[in-house]
Write an enzyme that holds these catalytic residues in place. Structure first.
Site, mmCIF file in Angstrom:
data_model
loop_
_atom_site.group_PDB
_atom_site.id
_atom_site.type_symbol
_atom_site.label_atom_id
_atom_site.label_comp_id
_atom_site.label_asym_id
_atom_site.label_seq_id
_atom_site.Cartn_x
_atom_site.Cartn_y
_atom_site.Cartn_z
ATOM 1 N N ASP A 66 0.820 -1.227 0.000
ATOM 2 C CA ASP A 66 0.000 0.000 0.000
ATOM 3 C C ASP A 66 0.848 1.270 0.000
ATOM 4 O O ASP A 66 0.447 2.302 0.534
ATOM 5 C CB ASP A 66 -0.954 0.021 1.206
ATOM 6 C CG ASP A 66 -1.764 -1.265 1.322
ATOM 7 O OD1 ASP A 66 -2.361 -1.661 0.314
ATOM 8 O OD2 ASP A 66 -1.774 -1.867 2.414
ATOM 9 N N GLU A 67 2.026 1.191 -0.622
ATOM 10 C CA GLU A 67 2.917 2.354 -0.635
ATOM 11 C C GLU A 67 2.572 3.348 -1.740
ATOM 12 O O GLU A 67 3.049 4.484 -1.731
ATOM 13 C CB GLU A 67 4.385 1.916 -0.827
ATOM 14 C CG GLU A 67 4.907 0.967 0.227
ATOM 15 C CD GLU A 67 4.772 -0.494 -0.198
ATOM 16 O OE1 GLU A 67 5.371 -1.352 0.449
ATOM 17 O OE2 GLU A 67 4.049 -0.759 -1.192
ATOM 18 N N HIS A 71 -4.169 -2.471 -6.375
ATOM 19 C CA HIS A 71 -3.761 -1.100 -6.686
ATOM 20 C C HIS A 71 -5.011 -0.255 -6.881
ATOM 21 O O HIS A 71 -5.920 -0.654 -7.610
ATOM 22 C CB HIS A 71 -2.950 -1.040 -7.987
ATOM 23 C CG HIS A 71 -1.608 -1.665 -7.904
ATOM 24 N ND1 HIS A 71 -0.843 -1.666 -6.753
ATOM 25 C CD2 HIS A 71 -0.864 -2.313 -8.844
ATOM 26 C CE1 HIS A 71 0.300 -2.282 -7.002
ATOM 27 N NE2 HIS A 71 0.303 -2.686 -8.247
ATOM 28 N N GLU A 72 -5.043 0.895 -6.240
ATOM 29 C CA GLU A 72 -6.110 1.866 -6.493
ATOM 30 C C GLU A 72 -5.499 3.008 -7.279
ATOM 31 O O GLU A 72 -4.566 3.662 -6.819
ATOM 32 C CB GLU A 72 -6.706 2.372 -5.177
ATOM 33 C CG GLU A 72 -7.911 3.259 -5.367
ATOM 34 C CD GLU A 72 -8.573 3.626 -4.047
ATOM 35 O OE1 GLU A 72 -9.793 3.564 -3.974
ATOM 36 O OE2 GLU A 72 -7.848 3.972 -3.100
ATOM 37 N N THR A 79 -9.392 -6.003 0.405
ATOM 38 C CA THR A 79 -10.217 -6.528 1.500
ATOM 39 C C THR A 79 -11.187 -5.511 2.086
ATOM 40 O O THR A 79 -12.070 -5.892 2.859
ATOM 41 C CB THR A 79 -9.313 -7.016 2.643
ATOM 42 O OG1 THR A 79 -8.555 -5.892 3.144
ATOM 43 C CG2 THR A 79 -8.350 -8.094 2.160
ATOM 44 N N ALA A 80 -11.016 -4.232 1.761
ATOM 45 C CA ALA A 80 -11.816 -3.133 2.327
ATOM 46 C C ALA A 80 -11.605 -2.996 3.828
ATOM 47 O O ALA A 80 -12.383 -2.333 4.514
ATOM 48 C CB ALA A 80 -13.300 -3.300 2.007
ATOM 49 N N VAL A 119 -9.849 -1.470 7.105
ATOM 50 C CA VAL A 119 -9.184 -0.217 7.470
ATOM 51 C C VAL A 119 -7.738 -0.530 7.843
ATOM 52 O O VAL A 119 -7.458 -1.463 8.590
ATOM 53 C CB VAL A 119 -9.910 0.462 8.645
ATOM 54 C CG1 VAL A 119 -9.145 1.683 9.121
ATOM 55 C CG2 VAL A 119 -11.326 0.854 8.229
ATOM 56 N N ARG A 120 -6.813 0.249 7.297
ATOM 57 C CA ARG A 120 -5.397 0.011 7.557
ATOM 58 C C ARG A 120 -4.966 0.606 8.893
ATOM 59 O O ARG A 120 -5.429 1.672 9.287
ATOM 60 C CB ARG A 120 -4.547 0.608 6.436
ATOM 61 C CG ARG A 120 -4.766 -0.052 5.087
ATOM 62 C CD ARG A 120 -3.994 0.651 3.978
ATOM 63 N NE ARG A 120 -4.397 0.143 2.671
ATOM 64 C CZ ARG A 120 -4.528 0.880 1.581
ATOM 65 N NH1 ARG A 120 -4.283 2.184 1.635
ATOM 66 N NH2 ARG A 120 -4.906 0.330 0.438
ATOM 67 N N LYS A 180 2.751 10.233 -0.969
ATOM 68 C CA LYS A 180 1.665 10.698 -0.090
ATOM 69 C C LYS A 180 2.075 11.787 0.902
ATOM 70 O O LYS A 180 1.543 11.877 2.009
ATOM 71 C CB LYS A 180 1.025 9.516 0.639
ATOM 72 C CG LYS A 180 0.491 8.457 -0.322
ATOM 73 C CD LYS A 180 -0.369 7.401 0.338
ATOM 74 C CE LYS A 180 -1.791 7.879 0.504
ATOM 75 N NZ LYS A 180 -2.728 6.760 0.796
#
EC number: 6.3.4.4
Length: 436
Positions: free
Chosen positions: A23-24, A51-52, A308-309, A311-312, A338
């Site tokens: 998630d980088e 990937h989003e 997975t939706a 929350v991180r 980010k």
């Protein structure tokens, strides 16, 4: 610190890999860099990673298909280091097609890649349930990734090349269910699997080929190639925070292992490092926080798992981990992502060392504890930095960033020991600052 800036003209074969627990921002980076390449090839993982991507205001979610698919001229390769659930691949492809993005004619699937069966998913769920009842839950995505890599190692797995020989494939599926599935109706389930894959065969058969040979010949021909890694380096099966890891090699060396790229191929390595730390699911997280900083980071960073939706979890940037990962991967340049998410924080902390809780000794720089028990013997040592309030999401020149933001970037750059050539300042793939 050696400064070797990346250039599409000079570095025809290059790699992108994550430096944390995933998630980088690799997806955004892949889309950015793949605009000028001929081929994008993935070398590990399955549909557990996601990937989003936001391109021209439109959001896309990719799991198996490489980010190069966003550019109509790019060939997209799924290497033999991957485990591929063809049904999920089809669904992903259909969604892209609805948005006018053609996939099938530009897709190459390794004949040596392992097929992830529905049986693998069932096995994964059962294993996690047993672990949970014993208090040892790992937090798997329950998508069958681990079991598929396990049957690969046990030499009972089924590969894409088997699908091209139908009678042989059908027998292997039935044998697989007989060996691995303790269901009373395993024969019926095996038949369903076979029938399901007959439909998938009709769609994907023409994509299955010797991608290792294809990659070698493409390199010889001087093609511009991007090698795309899934997950992050701290999730590597050997060098990550075991057992809270994925089941494949996520380090840069995985490109050679998972694509059949010649060992003498000159690969320029780009690391993707987020300016704070996140993690999905279980596992150690030394710099995790639970205060207002979490609320800010989680909300502004949209830190929700694509696959997975979930929350991180969030925390401060961990330089102990970053230096360790840089030692393993030797990235030539780094894309620092980010930075816009930190806007509005009065104080920003960075973990610069691990200190032993008993005797106060500092862990040697470049090292990282190999077990969960040894990691728990240490506590993070922080250095604080002043934050900034200015909106940086529209900035395109490095010198226009607030001085405090530049100090933060340059400190991390010096500590990691690699040139930070790119800085991400917003969600869109075009929200990027290129440093000379």
């Amino acid at each position: 610190m050696e400064k070797t800036s990346f250039s599409h003209d000079t570095n025809k074969v290059f790699l992108i890999a994550g430096m944390q627990w995933g998630d980088e921002g690799k997806g955004k980076a892949v889309v950015t860099f793949s605009e000028k390449v001929d081929i994008v090839a993935k070398y590990n993982g399955g549909h557990n990673a996601g990937h989003e991507i936001i391109l021209n205001g439109q959001q896309y979610k990719l799991h198996l298909i490489p980010g190069g698919v966003m550019h109509p001229h790019v060939i997209n390769v799924l290497g033999h280091g991957m485990v591929i659930h063809l049904e999920s691949l089809l669904k992903e492809m259909e969604i892209l097609t609805q948005h006018g993005i053609e996939v099938l004619e530009r897709l190459r699937i390794s004949d040596r890649a392992h097929i992830l069966l529905n049986a693998h998913v069932d096995i994964d769920r059962k294993m996690e349930h047993r672990r949970m009842s014993g208090g040892g839950k790992i937090g798997t995505t329950l998508r069958g990734i681990g079991p598929c890599y396990s049957t690969k190692s046990a030499r009972t797995g089924i590969r894409m090349g088997d699908l091209l020989h139908w009678e042989h494939f059908s027998k292997k599926v039935r044998d697989f269910y007989k060996i691995h599935c303790d269901f009373e109706n395993f024969e019926e389930l095996a038949q369903e699997e076979v029938e399901n894959h007959k439909k998938l065969y009709d769609i994907f058969a023409k994509c299955i080929c010797d991608t290792g040979y294809f990659m070698s010949e493409s390199i010889k021909a001087g093609k511009k190639i991007l090698l795309e890694g899934s997950n992050g380096s701290l999730l590597d099966i050997d060098m990550g925070t075991y057992p809270f890891v994925t089941s494949s090699t996520t380090l840069a060396c995985g490109a050679y292992l998972g694509l059949g790229v010649p060992l003498n191929a000159p690969i320029y390595r780009i690391g993707i490092l987020k300016c704070y730390q996140t993690r999905v699911g279980m596992g150690p997280f030394p710099t995790e926080f639970f205060d207002d900083n979490y609320t800010h980071i989680q909300k502004d960073g949209t830190e929700i798992g694509v696959s997975t939706a979930r929350v991180r979890r969030c925390g401060w940037l961990d330089l102990v981990a970053a230096r360790y990962i840089q030692r393993l991967n030797c990235f030539n340049s780094i894309y620092f992502t980010k930075m816009d998410v930190l806007t509005g924080l009065k104080e920003i902390k960075i973990c610069i060392d691990y200190r032993n809780k008993v005797d106060g000794t500092i862990l040697e720089r470049g090292r990282f504890p190999s077990t969960i028990a040894s990691l728990e013997e240490y506590e993070p040592v922080y250095q604080s930095f002043a934050g900034w309030d200015q909106d940086i999401s529209q900035i395109s020149e490095y010198n226009e960033l607030p001085e405090t933001a530049r100090k933060y970037i340059e400190f991390v750059e010096k500590e990691v020991g690699a040139h930070f050539q790119w800085v991400g300042v917003g969600q869109d793939v075009k929200s990027i600052i290129v440093r000379s």
